[in-house]
Design a protein around this motif. Structure first.
Motif, PDB file in Angstrom:
ATOM      1  N   ALA A   1      10.287   3.880  -1.815  1.00 42.92           N
ATOM      2  CA  ALA A   1       9.936   4.379  -0.580  1.00 42.92           C
ATOM      3  C   ALA A   1       8.681   3.720  -0.183  1.00 42.92           C
ATOM      4  O   ALA A   1       8.780   3.222   1.030  1.00 42.92           O
ATOM      5  CB  ALA A   1       9.508   5.919  -0.579  1.00 42.92           C
ATOM      6  N   SER A   2       7.677   3.452  -0.892  1.00 44.67           N
ATOM      7  CA  SER A   2       6.558   2.714  -0.422  1.00 44.67           C
ATOM      8  C   SER A   2       6.730   1.107  -0.189  1.00 44.67           C
ATOM      9  O   SER A   2       6.295   0.665   0.921  1.00 44.67           O
ATOM     10  CB  SER A   2       5.475   2.602  -1.710  1.00 44.67           C
ATOM     11  OG  SER A   2       4.336   1.942  -1.111  1.00 44.67           O
ATOM     12  N   VAL A   3       7.637   0.346  -0.967  1.00 46.26           N
ATOM     13  CA  VAL A   3       8.059  -0.806  -0.669  1.00 46.26           C
ATOM     14  C   VAL A   3       9.111  -0.725   0.666  1.00 46.26           C
ATOM     15  O   VAL A   3       8.762  -2.056   1.721  1.00 46.26           O
ATOM     16  CB  VAL A   3       8.929  -1.441  -1.886  1.00 46.26           C
ATOM     17  CG1 VAL A   3       9.489  -2.694  -1.505  1.00 46.26           C
ATOM     18  CG2 VAL A   3       7.791  -1.507  -3.098  1.00 46.26           C
ATOM     19  N   GLY A   4       9.712   0.162   0.619  1.00 48.19           N
ATOM     20  CA  GLY A   4      10.795   0.044   1.973  1.00 48.19           C
ATOM     21  C   GLY A   4       9.972   0.264   3.111  1.00 48.19           C
ATOM     22  O   GLY A   4      10.364  -0.164   4.322  1.00 48.19           O
ATOM     23  N   LYS A   5       9.017   1.220   3.112  1.00 49.05           N
ATOM     24  CA  LYS A   5       8.180   1.424   4.358  1.00 49.05           C
ATOM     25  C   LYS A   5       7.366  -0.098   4.833  1.00 49.05           C
ATOM     26  O   LYS A   5       7.343  -0.340   5.994  1.00 49.05           O
ATOM     27  CB  LYS A   5       7.178   2.397   4.144  1.00 49.05           C
ATOM     28  CG  LYS A   5       6.320   2.981   5.215  1.00 49.05           C
ATOM     29  CD  LYS A   5       5.368   4.020   4.952  1.00 49.05           C
ATOM     30  CE  LYS A   5       5.801   5.151   4.300  1.00 49.05           C
ATOM     31  NZ  LYS A   5       4.745   6.108   4.155  1.00 49.05           N
TER      32      LYS A   5
ATOM     33  N   ILE B   1       9.525 -11.867  -1.572  1.00 55.22           N
ATOM     34  CA  ILE B   1       9.278 -10.541  -2.042  1.00 55.22           C
ATOM     35  C   ILE B   1       9.301 -10.318  -3.724  1.00 55.22           C
ATOM     36  O   ILE B   1       8.628  -9.607  -4.092  1.00 55.22           O
ATOM     37  CB  ILE B   1      10.345  -9.664  -1.406  1.00 55.22           C
ATOM     38  CG1 ILE B   1      10.439  -9.661   0.213  1.00 55.22           C
ATOM     39  CG2 ILE B   1      10.376  -8.075  -1.721  1.00 55.22           C
ATOM     40  CD1 ILE B   1       8.994  -9.227   0.764  1.00 55.22           C
ATOM     41  N   LEU B   2      10.277 -11.011  -4.132  1.00 51.25           N
ATOM     42  CA  LEU B   2      10.435 -10.712  -5.645  1.00 51.25           C
ATOM     43  C   LEU B   2       8.944 -11.219  -6.494  1.00 51.25           C
ATOM     44  O   LEU B   2       8.727 -10.704  -7.407  1.00 51.25           O
ATOM     45  CB  LEU B   2      11.782 -11.529  -6.248  1.00 51.25           C
ATOM     46  CG  LEU B   2      12.849 -10.802  -6.041  1.00 51.25           C
ATOM     47  CD1 LEU B   2      14.151 -11.785  -6.684  1.00 51.25           C
ATOM     48  CD2 LEU B   2      13.196  -9.422  -6.535  1.00 51.25           C
ATOM     49  N   ARG B   3       8.764 -12.215  -5.907  1.00 52.21           N
ATOM     50  CA  ARG B   3       7.289 -12.710  -6.557  1.00 52.21           C
ATOM     51  C   ARG B   3       6.264 -11.786  -6.377  1.00 52.21           C
ATOM     52  O   ARG B   3       5.499 -11.597  -7.026  1.00 52.21           O
ATOM     53  CB  ARG B   3       7.249 -14.072  -5.741  1.00 52.21           C
ATOM     54  CG  ARG B   3       5.959 -14.905  -6.538  1.00 52.21           C
ATOM     55  CD  ARG B   3       5.481 -16.201  -5.629  1.00 52.21           C
ATOM     56  NE  ARG B   3       4.456 -16.957  -6.223  1.00 52.21           N
ATOM     57  CZ  ARG B   3       4.536 -17.930  -7.136  1.00 52.21           C
ATOM     58  NH1 ARG B   3       5.757 -18.547  -7.396  1.00 52.21           N
ATOM     59  NH2 ARG B   3       3.518 -18.563  -7.681  1.00 52.21           N
TER      60      ARG B   3
ATOM     61  N   VAL C   1       0.902  -1.197   0.018  1.00 51.91           N
ATOM     62  CA  VAL C   1       0.100   0.083  -0.051  1.00 51.91           C
ATOM     63  C   VAL C   1       0.683   1.192  -0.177  1.00 51.91           C
ATOM     64  O   VAL C   1       1.590   1.303   0.782  1.00 51.91           O
ATOM     65  CB  VAL C   1      -0.763   0.145   1.244  1.00 51.91           C
ATOM     66  CG1 VAL C   1      -1.916   1.290   1.229  1.00 51.91           C
ATOM     67  CG2 VAL C   1      -1.703  -1.338   1.456  1.00 51.91           C
ATOM     68  N   GLY C   2       0.652   2.050  -0.843  1.00 50.29           N
ATOM     69  CA  GLY C   2       1.387   3.247  -1.135  1.00 50.29           C
ATOM     70  C   GLY C   2       1.063   4.461   0.299  1.00 50.29           C
ATOM     71  O   GLY C   2       0.248   4.181   0.631  1.00 50.29           O
TER      72      GLY C   2
ATOM     73  N   ARG D   1       7.987  -2.335   8.318  1.00 48.32           N
ATOM     74  CA  ARG D   1       6.853  -2.432   8.913  1.00 48.32           C
ATOM     75  C   ARG D   1       6.693  -4.243   9.242  1.00 48.32           C
ATOM     76  O   ARG D   1       6.401  -4.821  10.250  1.00 48.32           O
ATOM     77  CB  ARG D   1       5.695  -2.083   8.398  1.00 48.32           C
ATOM     78  CG  ARG D   1       4.422  -2.258   9.376  1.00 48.32           C
ATOM     79  CD  ARG D   1       3.109  -1.234   8.930  1.00 48.32           C
ATOM     80  NE  ARG D   1       1.943  -1.585   9.656  1.00 48.32           N
ATOM     81  CZ  ARG D   1       0.906  -2.525   9.212  1.00 48.32           C
ATOM     82  NH1 ARG D   1       1.022  -3.283   8.074  1.00 48.32           N
ATOM     83  NH2 ARG D   1       0.061  -2.912   9.862  1.00 48.32           N
ATOM     84  N   TYR D   2       7.122  -4.923   7.991  1.00 47.32           N
ATOM     85  CA  TYR D   2       6.759  -6.428   7.970  1.00 47.32           C
ATOM     86  C   TYR D   2       7.770  -6.918   8.916  1.00 47.32           C
ATOM     87  O   TYR D   2       7.488  -7.710   9.818  1.00 47.32           O
ATOM     88  CB  TYR D   2       7.307  -6.817   6.579  1.00 47.32           C
ATOM     89  CG  TYR D   2       7.188  -8.267   6.639  1.00 47.32           C
ATOM     90  CD1 TYR D   2       5.926  -9.197   6.508  1.00 47.32           C
ATOM     91  CD2 TYR D   2       8.619  -8.812   6.219  1.00 47.32           C
ATOM     92  CE1 TYR D   2       6.179 -10.609   6.532  1.00 47.32           C
ATOM     93  CE2 TYR D   2       8.389 -10.342   6.009  1.00 47.32           C
ATOM     94  CZ  TYR D   2       7.264 -11.082   6.075  1.00 47.32           C
ATOM     95  OH  TYR D   2       7.336 -12.374   6.045  1.00 47.32           O
TER      96      TYR D   2
END
Length: 455
Positions: free
Chosen positions: A377-381, A403-405, A367-368, A385-386
């Motif tokens: 930035a969205s993926v990093g956030k 994650i790649l999948r 989720v952005g 959190r994960y």
């Protein structure tokens, strides 16, 4: 803190801890492991507050509440229990307990509640219902975490009010179950419970049909945030027509209605009509400690349904606990039932759990963080959190490929859709070899549809 506290618990350690803490706070304490002794003290007029366990060697603490109320009207009772289900909290409220706390409890929290109980006069007793009059507790609303215990107490407080209730939370958390529990445990439980979706509001006659079905029971507007403008307008007109004998109104939403309202996608007047009390159901990631409890609950339910009796090995349970559960409780229940059906041995192994979980998304949807935020930035956030939500425990091995999948599959699907299913153009767009694209389509089980028009 001043007063005399009667403590009843068959656990000597709990009696000792409470006696020491309450004595240090300035109270006099009488402690016992027997309900018979507790009732004798109550009948003798001793005590300004009772703290009682539920399961005692000589009886049930909840069953003793009406007798305490008859002998000593206004004497507050705090119930503590290792039975961490919504039924325990609701039964405690039904039988006029002053408060309810799960075991293991937070001692400072219990001391604050005890202080309030000694200071505040108990409200006038309401008509009580026997436990036999309440529905059975077979809902997957199980949990001992603070978030779930707070939810139980809120449900118990609002169930017999006429306030509208908005239940929010992610998909699969059990929003509809919460609404159903509020109805089933309330004074309206013998009356209809009507779930309303978009199709029920598609015509002008929809609201009148809904009201005739509901009478003065309960109406649940399911995923109200997904309704279009016409349906929202019909709900507003329906609510405006209500009389004193109108049904109770509840709604569920996984969308942020306040944000939708600010964006002009949800009516302001409907938002305020539905938001009398907002109950937020936590995701499984926010109550990781409840996952083993829920898993055992679903195993027991499967056995009652006639499926083989199985149990989790320690390694398998560790894996279940570490998984992120993007589908929340619904996904967990389906996974447990799949493990019960497909396995042969009584013990569920880690290898079995890995096999089942390996065929499912390992993470919640990305989720952005808002308009203009870069994808990285969205993926990093999301990834930070994960990791944080695992509480210091590493996620299951194989994270890189998972994650790649997660990212690769939607990228290829969207690129194929943009190129009308033309794999040559898609490979060129992505900058990869056509054979590589074909292999990824097969490995990721992506369905390719060809269209005439190309972008």
């Amino acid at each position: 803190m001043d007063g005399t506290v009667l403590v009843a618990d068959d656990d000597r350690t709990i009696r000792t801890v409470l006696t020491q803490a309450l004595t240090r706070a300035g109270c006099k304490v009488h402690a016992t492991s027997s309900l018979v002794t507790l009732m004798r003290w109550v009948e003798e007029g001793k005590g300004d507050l009772v703290i009682s366990d539920v399961m005692m060697p000589d009886g049930n603490g909840l069953d003793a509440l009406p007798r305490i109320g008859e002998q000593r009207p206004g004497l507050p009772v705090i119930v503590i229990s290792a039975q961490n289900t919504i039924m325990t909290a609701i039964q405690a409220a039904e039988k006029e307990a002053y408060d309810y706390l799960p075991k293991p409890f937070d001692l400072p929290d219990l001391m604050k509640r005890a202080a309030r109980a000694l200071e505040v006069k108990r409200r006038a007793p309401a008509p009580r219902r026997e436990a036999s009059e309440l529905p059975s507790d077979d809902l997957p609303l199980v949990g001992r975490t603070p978030a779930m215990q707070a939810l139980y107490r809120l449900v118990a407080r609002v169930m017999n009010t006429d306030l509208p209730v908005l239940v929010t939370g992610e998909s699969g958390t059990g929003k509809s179950l919460i609404a159903r529990a509020i109805h089933d445990f309330s004074d309206r439980r013998t009356l209809p419970f009507v779930v309303v979706g978009a199709a029920d509001l598609a015509t002008m006659e929809g609201p009148s049909t809904i009201l005739s079905r509901a009478r003065n029971g309960s109406i649940l507007f399911d995923e109200v945030g997904d309704l279009d403008d016409d349906a929202q307008a019909r709900i507003v007109r329906m609510l405006d027509s209500f009389t004193d004998t109108a049904p109770r109104v509840m709604a569920t939403s996984q969308a942020n209605l306040a944000a939708k309202m600010e964006a002009g996608a949800f009516r302001q007047d409907l938002f305020y009509r539905l938001g009398g009390v907002t109950i937020t159901v936590p995701s499984l990631r926010e109550r990781v400690d409840d996952i083993p409890l829920l898993a055992e609950h679903f195993l027991a339910r499967a056995e009652r349904d006639g499926l083989p009796a199985r149990r989790f090995g320690d390694d398998a349970l560790d894996l279940i606990r570490a998984y992120s559960w993007p589908g929340n409780v619904r996904q967990l229940e389906n996974t447990v039932r799949r493990l019960v059906v497909t396995g042969g041995e009584e013990d569920i192994s880690r290898a079995e759990a890995e096999l089942v979980l390996g065929n499912q998304p390992a993470m919640e949807p990305l989720v952005g963080g808002g308009e203009g935020e870069k994808l990285s930035a969205s993926v990093g956030k999301h990834l930070r959190r994960y990791f944080d939500l695992h509480g210091g425990v590493l996620p299951p091995p194989g994270l890189y490929q998972r994650i790649l999948r997660e990212v690769e599959a939607p990228l290829i699907e969207i690129a194929l859709d943009a190129t009308a299913g033309n794999q040559a153009k898609c490979a060129d767009l992505l900058g990869i070899n056509r054979n590589t694209l074909r292999k990824k389509i097969t490995d990721l089980d992506i369905h390719v549809t060809r269209r005439r028009k190309l972008m």
